[in-house]
Design a protein around this motif. Sequence first.
Motif, mmCIF file in Angstrom:
data_model
loop_
_atom_site.group_PDB
_atom_site.id
_atom_site.type_symbol
_atom_site.label_atom_id
_atom_site.label_comp_id
_atom_site.label_asym_id
_atom_site.label_seq_id
_atom_site.Cartn_x
_atom_site.Cartn_y
_atom_site.Cartn_z
ATOM 1 N N LEU A 90 0.952 -1.339 0.081
ATOM 2 C CA LEU A 90 0.027 0.009 -0.163
ATOM 3 C C LEU A 90 0.752 1.057 -0.059
ATOM 4 N N GLN A 91 1.883 1.367 0.917
ATOM 5 C CA GLN A 91 2.677 2.536 1.086
ATOM 6 C C GLN A 91 3.500 2.665 -0.489
ATOM 7 N N ILE A 92 3.911 1.576 -1.083
ATOM 8 C CA ILE A 92 4.518 1.585 -2.462
ATOM 9 C C ILE A 92 3.800 2.291 -3.465
ATOM 10 N N GLY A 93 2.317 1.588 -3.516
ATOM 11 C CA GLY A 93 1.364 2.231 -4.406
ATOM 12 C C GLY A 93 1.207 3.590 -4.051
ATOM 13 N N TYR A 94 0.950 4.296 -2.751
ATOM 14 C CA TYR A 94 0.553 5.374 -2.674
ATOM 15 C C TYR A 94 1.803 6.391 -3.082
ATOM 16 N N PHE A 95 3.122 6.138 -3.016
ATOM 17 C CA PHE A 95 4.139 6.572 -3.316
ATOM 18 C C PHE A 95 4.287 6.979 -4.942
ATOM 19 N N VAL A 96 3.885 5.834 -5.643
ATOM 20 C CA VAL A 96 3.545 5.817 -7.029
ATOM 21 C C VAL A 96 2.740 6.864 -7.537
ATOM 22 N N LEU A 97 1.422 6.821 -6.870
ATOM 23 C CA LEU A 97 0.570 7.637 -7.288
ATOM 24 C C LEU A 97 0.837 8.970 -7.007
ATOM 25 N N VAL A 98 1.446 9.461 -6.028
ATOM 26 C CA VAL A 98 1.910 10.687 -5.716
ATOM 27 C C VAL A 98 2.904 11.216 -6.587
ATOM 28 N N ARG A 146 2.314 14.580 -13.715
ATOM 29 C CA ARG A 146 1.442 15.255 -14.535
ATOM 30 C C ARG A 146 1.259 16.800 -14.344
ATOM 31 N N ARG A 147 1.241 17.070 -13.171
ATOM 32 C CA ARG A 147 1.369 18.629 -12.789
ATOM 33 C C ARG A 147 2.397 19.322 -13.359
ATOM 34 N N ALA A 148 3.503 18.666 -13.526
ATOM 35 C CA ALA A 148 4.509 19.283 -14.262
ATOM 36 C C ALA A 148 4.435 19.543 -15.682
ATOM 37 N N GLN A 149 3.983 18.448 -15.976
ATOM 38 C CA GLN A 149 3.773 18.354 -17.735
ATOM 39 C C GLN A 149 2.672 19.453 -18.053
ATOM 40 N N ASP A 150 1.507 19.417 -17.147
ATOM 41 C CA ASP A 150 0.490 20.555 -17.458
ATOM 42 C C ASP A 150 1.006 21.933 -17.415
ATOM 43 N N THR A 151 1.924 22.179 -16.454
ATOM 44 C CA THR A 151 2.478 23.504 -16.201
ATOM 45 C C THR A 151 3.432 23.910 -17.256
#
Length: 71
Positions: free
Chosen positions: A33-41, A47-52
Motif C-alpha cells: 500500500l505504501q509503495i502504491g501511494y508513493f507511485v500515485l503521488v 502530470r502537474r509538471a507536464q500540464d504546467t
Amino acid sequence: MSATTILVAVWTYVATGSFWEALAWTVAVLIVLQIGYFVLVLRLIYRRAQDTAMSQDAVNPVPPLRRDVRL
C-alpha cells in the motif's frame, strides 16, 4: 489503509490460525500500500509538471507596467 490492513490481519489469522503468518501478511500489505501511494503521488506530480510546462505558452511573459500598491 487502516481498514484494509486490519481486514487482512483478521482474515489471515482466521484462515491460518497463526499470529506470525497474519503479522507477516499485514506487514506485506502495508508495504504494498505504501509503495502504491508513493507511485500515485509521483504520477500526480509528474502530470502537474507536464500540464504546467504545456500551459507556459499561455502566460504573458511581459510584466505589467504599473502595479497597484496600497500602503
